[in-house]
Design a protein around this motif. Structure first.
Motif, PDB file in Angstrom:
ATOM      1  N   ASP A 149       0.821  -1.211   0.000  1.00 63.56           N
ATOM      2  CA  ASP A 149       0.000   0.000   0.000  1.00 63.56           C
ATOM      3  C   ASP A 149       0.861   1.270   0.000  1.00 63.56           C
ATOM      4  OD1 ASP A 149       1.054  -0.044   2.522  1.00 63.56           O
ATOM      5  OD2 ASP A 149      -0.847   0.151   3.582  1.00 63.56           O
ATOM      6  N   ARG A 150       2.121   1.123  -0.416  1.00 66.99           N
ATOM      7  CA  ARG A 150       3.053   2.250  -0.363  1.00 66.99           C
ATOM      8  C   ARG A 150       2.561   3.443  -1.172  1.00 66.99           C
ATOM      9  NH1 ARG A 150       7.205   3.821  -3.562  1.00 66.99           N
ATOM     10  NH2 ARG A 150       6.944   1.978  -4.890  1.00 66.99           N
ATOM     11  N   ARG A 151       1.887   3.189  -2.291  1.00 64.05           N
ATOM     12  CA  ARG A 151       1.434   4.279  -3.159  1.00 64.05           C
ATOM     13  C   ARG A 151      -0.061   4.565  -3.012  1.00 64.05           C
ATOM     14  NH1 ARG A 151       3.844   4.140  -9.094  1.00 64.05           N
ATOM     15  NH2 ARG A 151       2.950   6.232  -8.939  1.00 64.05           N
ATOM     16  N   LEU A 152      -0.684   3.961  -2.029  1.00 64.77           N
ATOM     17  CA  LEU A 152      -2.116   4.186  -1.805  1.00 64.77           C
ATOM     18  C   LEU A 152      -2.336   5.603  -1.288  1.00 64.77           C
ATOM     19  CD1 LEU A 152      -4.995   2.907  -1.643  1.00 64.77           C
ATOM     20  CD2 LEU A 152      -4.440   2.318   0.740  1.00 64.77           C
ATOM     21  N   PRO A 153      -3.112   6.449  -2.003  1.00 64.23           N
ATOM     22  CA  PRO A 153      -3.356   7.817  -1.527  1.00 64.23           C
ATOM     23  C   PRO A 153      -4.043   7.804  -0.166  1.00 64.23           C
ATOM     24  CG  PRO A 153      -3.963   7.609  -3.840  1.00 64.23           C
ATOM     25  CD  PRO A 153      -3.695   6.216  -3.336  1.00 64.23           C
ATOM     26  N   ALA A 154      -3.638   8.724   0.700  1.00 61.55           N
ATOM     27  CA  ALA A 154      -4.109   8.709   2.092  1.00 61.55           C
ATOM     28  C   ALA A 154      -5.473   9.348   2.277  1.00 61.55           C
ATOM     29  CB  ALA A 154      -3.083   9.412   2.982  1.00 61.55           C
ATOM     30  N   SER A 155      -5.922  10.177   1.343  1.00 69.04           N
ATOM     31  CA  SER A 155      -7.189  10.891   1.507  1.00 69.04           C
ATOM     32  C   SER A 155      -7.886  10.989   0.157  1.00 69.04           C
ATOM     33  CB  SER A 155      -6.942  12.290   2.063  1.00 69.04           C
ATOM     34  OG  SER A 155      -6.250  13.095   1.114  1.00 69.04           O
ATOM     35  N   TRP A 156      -9.164  11.350   0.180  1.00 68.95           N
ATOM     36  CA  TRP A 156      -9.918  11.479  -1.056  1.00 68.95           C
ATOM     37  C   TRP A 156      -9.325  12.542  -1.986  1.00 68.95           C
ATOM     38  CZ3 TRP A 156     -12.585   9.282  -4.533  1.00 68.95           C
ATOM     39  CH2 TRP A 156     -13.372  10.005  -5.422  1.00 68.95           C
ATOM     40  N   PRO A 157      -8.978  13.738  -1.510  1.00 68.95           N
ATOM     41  CA  PRO A 157      -8.343  14.704  -2.414  1.00 68.95           C
ATOM     42  C   PRO A 157      -7.052  14.171  -3.034  1.00 68.95           C
ATOM     43  CG  PRO A 157      -9.122  15.820  -0.447  1.00 68.95           C
ATOM     44  CD  PRO A 157      -9.252  14.348  -0.191  1.00 68.95           C
ATOM     45  N   GLU A 158      -6.244  13.453  -2.250  1.00 70.13           N
ATOM     46  CA  GLU A 158      -5.015  12.877  -2.793  1.00 70.13           C
ATOM     47  C   GLU A 158      -5.342  11.808  -3.833  1.00 70.13           C
ATOM     48  OE1 GLU A 158      -2.085  11.643   0.097  1.00 70.13           O
ATOM     49  OE2 GLU A 158      -2.753  13.203   1.485  1.00 70.13           O
ATOM     50  N   PHE A 159      -6.405  11.056  -3.569  1.00 69.94           N
ATOM     51  CA  PHE A 159      -6.815  10.021  -4.517  1.00 69.94           C
ATOM     52  C   PHE A 159      -7.206  10.639  -5.855  1.00 69.94           C
ATOM     53  CE2 PHE A 159     -10.222   7.841  -6.737  1.00 69.94           C
ATOM     54  CZ  PHE A 159      -9.689   6.578  -6.928  1.00 69.94           C
ATOM     55  N   THR A 160      -8.019  11.693  -5.844  1.00 69.72           N
ATOM     56  CA  THR A 160      -8.481  12.284  -7.104  1.00 69.72           C
ATOM     57  C   THR A 160      -7.304  12.793  -7.932  1.00 69.72           C
ATOM     58  OG1 THR A 160      -8.888  14.431  -6.033  1.00 69.72           O
ATOM     59  CG2 THR A 160     -10.729  12.890  -6.130  1.00 69.72           C
ATOM     60  N   ALA A 161      -6.311  13.378  -7.279  1.00 73.25           N
ATOM     61  CA  ALA A 161      -5.130  13.856  -8.001  1.00 73.25           C
ATOM     62  C   ALA A 161      -4.330  12.686  -8.573  1.00 73.25           C
ATOM     63  CB  ALA A 161      -4.259  14.699  -7.075  1.00 73.25           C
ATOM     64  N   HIS A 162      -4.143  11.647  -7.755  1.00 70.62           N
ATOM     65  CA  HIS A 162      -3.400  10.463  -8.186  1.00 70.62           C
ATOM     66  C   HIS A 162      -4.098   9.780  -9.350  1.00 70.62           C
ATOM     67  CE1 HIS A 162      -1.226   6.587  -7.797  1.00 70.62           C
ATOM     68  NE2 HIS A 162      -2.415   6.051  -8.010  1.00 70.62           N
ATOM     69  N   PHE A 163      -5.408   9.634  -9.260  1.00 72.39           N
ATOM     70  CA  PHE A 163      -6.164   8.913 -10.280  1.00 72.39           C
ATOM     71  C   PHE A 163      -6.182   9.687 -11.595  1.00 72.39           C
ATOM     72  CE2 PHE A 163     -10.319   7.207 -11.963  1.00 72.39           C
ATOM     73  CZ  PHE A 163      -9.844   5.927 -12.191  1.00 72.39           C
ATOM     74  N   ALA A 164      -6.334  10.999 -11.506  1.00 76.13           N
ATOM     75  CA  ALA A 164      -6.323  11.827 -12.716  1.00 76.13           C
ATOM     76  C   ALA A 164      -4.981  11.696 -13.434  1.00 76.13           C
ATOM     77  CB  ALA A 164      -6.607  13.286 -12.362  1.00 76.13           C
ATOM     78  N   ARG A 165      -3.893  11.709 -12.651  1.00 83.66           N
ATOM     79  CA  ARG A 165      -2.568  11.572 -13.266  1.00 83.66           C
ATOM     80  C   ARG A 165      -2.408  10.200 -13.913  1.00 83.66           C
ATOM     81  NH1 ARG A 165       1.368   8.746 -12.811  1.00 83.66           N
ATOM     82  NH2 ARG A 165       0.557   7.766 -10.919  1.00 83.66           N
ATOM     83  N   ALA A 166      -2.837   9.149 -13.219  1.00 90.40           N
ATOM     84  CA  ALA A 166      -2.706   7.789 -13.758  1.00 90.40           C
ATOM     85  C   ALA A 166      -3.495   7.637 -15.055  1.00 90.40           C
ATOM     86  CB  ALA A 166      -3.170   6.772 -12.725  1.00 90.40           C
ATOM     87  N   CYS A 167      -4.708   8.171 -15.079  1.00 91.11           N
ATOM     88  CA  CYS A 167      -5.522   8.068 -16.292  1.00 91.11           C
ATOM     89  C   CYS A 167      -4.879   8.836 -17.441  1.00 91.11           C
ATOM     90  CB  CYS A 167      -6.927   8.603 -16.029  1.00 91.11           C
ATOM     91  SG  CYS A 167      -7.930   7.547 -14.951  1.00 91.11           S
ATOM     92  N   ARG A 168      -4.315   9.962 -17.139  1.00 86.50           N
ATOM     93  CA  ARG A 168      -3.707  10.811 -18.168  1.00 86.50           C
ATOM     94  C   ARG A 168      -2.407  10.204 -18.703  1.00 86.50           C
ATOM     95  NH1 ARG A 168      -3.419  14.769 -15.196  1.00 86.50           N
ATOM     96  NH2 ARG A 168      -1.238  14.681 -14.563  1.00 86.50           N
ATOM     97  N   GLU A 169      -1.598   9.631 -17.822  1.00 85.75           N
ATOM     98  CA  GLU A 169      -0.251   9.213 -18.212  1.00 85.75           C
ATOM     99  C   GLU A 169      -0.123   7.726 -18.540  1.00 85.75           C
ATOM    100  OE1 GLU A 169       2.403  10.427 -15.121  1.00 85.75           O
ATOM    101  OE2 GLU A 169       1.901  12.567 -15.316  1.00 85.75           O
ATOM    102  N   GLU A 170      -0.963   6.889 -17.982  1.00 90.16           N
ATOM    103  CA  GLU A 170      -0.756   5.445 -18.114  1.00 90.16           C
ATOM    104  C   GLU A 170      -1.668   4.776 -19.141  1.00 90.16           C
ATOM    105  OE1 GLU A 170      -0.955   3.593 -14.269  1.00 90.16           O
ATOM    106  OE2 GLU A 170       0.287   5.134 -13.331  1.00 90.16           O
ATOM    107  N   LEU A 171      -2.810   5.363 -19.439  1.00 84.24           N
ATOM    108  CA  LEU A 171      -3.768   4.690 -20.318  1.00 84.24           C
ATOM    109  C   LEU A 171      -3.475   4.987 -21.783  1.00 84.24           C
ATOM    110  CD1 LEU A 171      -7.125   5.212 -18.386  1.00 84.24           C
ATOM    111  CD2 LEU A 171      -5.343   3.474 -18.075  1.00 84.24           C
ATOM    112  N   ARG A 172      -3.753   3.987 -22.623  1.00 87.59           N
ATOM    113  CA  ARG A 172      -3.615   4.161 -24.063  1.00 87.59           C
ATOM    114  C   ARG A 172      -4.411   3.079 -24.781  1.00 87.59           C
ATOM    115  NH1 ARG A 172       0.494   0.598 -25.791  1.00 87.59           N
ATOM    116  NH2 ARG A 172       1.756  -0.249 -24.090  1.00 87.59           N
ATOM    117  N   MET A 173      -4.670   3.317 -26.050  1.00 84.45           N
ATOM    118  CA  MET A 173      -5.396   2.348 -26.867  1.00 84.45           C
ATOM    119  C   MET A 173      -4.409   1.321 -27.407  1.00 84.45           C
ATOM    120  SD  MET A 173      -8.230   1.182 -28.014  1.00 84.45           S
ATOM    121  CE  MET A 173      -9.413   2.481 -27.665  1.00 84.45           C
ATOM    122  N   THR A 174      -4.436   0.125 -26.862  1.00 86.57           N
ATOM    123  CA  THR A 174      -3.560  -0.962 -27.284  1.00 86.57           C
ATOM    124  C   THR A 174      -4.331  -1.915 -28.199  1.00 86.57           C
ATOM    125  OG1 THR A 174      -4.200  -2.354 -25.431  1.00 86.57           O
ATOM    126  CG2 THR A 174      -2.362  -0.821 -25.059  1.00 86.57           C
TER     127      THR A 174
END
Length: 250
Positions: A149-174
């Protein structure tokens, strides 16, 4: 070291059990699955390791997920047993494994995002306080998996920022995502088969909509508004044994 819940206590708290087991969460699953299919490690795993069509596989996997979240015993071993063999190489030649912490965290995050969105769309709405409580219980739920759980966001605001970044940077049409896209946007099995196509399109995360090439349509927005109103009305009068699935009532 990751701390697991007591074996005598379900991983999911009361609020999470109620929301996770509500049929309205299941109706919102095209949002979560739409994002998962665009992840370069999750998509090939779905294509290569599931003998079922997408929504038949998700029916089995999600209902088991809810059952384990509401179980009163340690479920980490079951999670590892179910995912240990899911590994391979993605379209860029990189190795993937379902139990890799980043991959597992992203999949979990899509369900958290979908839980919150289901509350916004289908109700009952969350207050700031109840949203924070629900997210805290989602963190407890994640820790029950026994994954780092090292990268698990600690709060809801932290989660929304983390999730937005992951969706923007990690997702692609394979290639695997392209193979599954039709099933994502027109579910053909389980409860999600009842969700109109316009609603499936309307509930997609903005990053998923971009990658699937979905253009905004007034008809999709209208379909979602009508479907949401009907779902709220039906849930308001349905007895709990109908509204809450059996996997969350055990």
């Amino acid at each position: 070291m990751t701390q697991l819940p007591s074996p005598q206590q379900p991983a999911a708290g009361a609020l999470l059990r109620e929301r996770l087991g509500d049929r309205r969460f299941l109706l919102m699953l095209p949002r979560a699955v739409g994002l998962q299919v665009l992840h370069p490690a999750i998509a090939p795993a779905l294509v290569e390791h599931s003998p079922m069509r997408l929504w038949e596989h998700k029916k089995r996997a999600v209902l088991q997920m809810i059952y384990l979240a509401c179980a009163d015993h340690d479920t980490a071993a079951a999670i590892r047993f179910a995912h240990e063999h899911i590994k391979g190489v993605d379209d860029l030649g990189r190795r993937y494994h379902a139990l890799h912490p980043d991959t597992f965290l992203f999949q979990h995050a899509t369900y958290v995002d979908t839980l919150m969105t289901a509350a916004e769309v289908f109700g009952p709405p969350l207050t700031d306080e109840s949203r924070a409580e629900l997210y805290d219980q989602c963190c407890r739920w994640y820790r029950s998996f026994g994954i780092s759980d090292r990268r698990l966001p600690a709060s809801w605001p932290e989660f929304t920022a983390h999730f937005a970044r992951a969706c923007r940077e990690e997702l692609r049409m394979t290639p695997a995502a392209r193979e599954l896209a039709g099933q994502v946007l027109r579910p053909d099995a389980w409860i999600v088969r009842r969700v109109p196509t316009g609603v499936v399109r309307a509930v997609q995360h903005e990053r998923a909509a971009e990658l699937y090439g979905l253009t905004p349509r007034a008809t999709d927005t209208a379909a979602l508004r009508t479907f949401a109103a009907a779902t709220r009305a039906g849930s308001a009068t349905a007895p709990r044994r109908i509204r809450i699935i059996s996997q969350a009532r055990h």
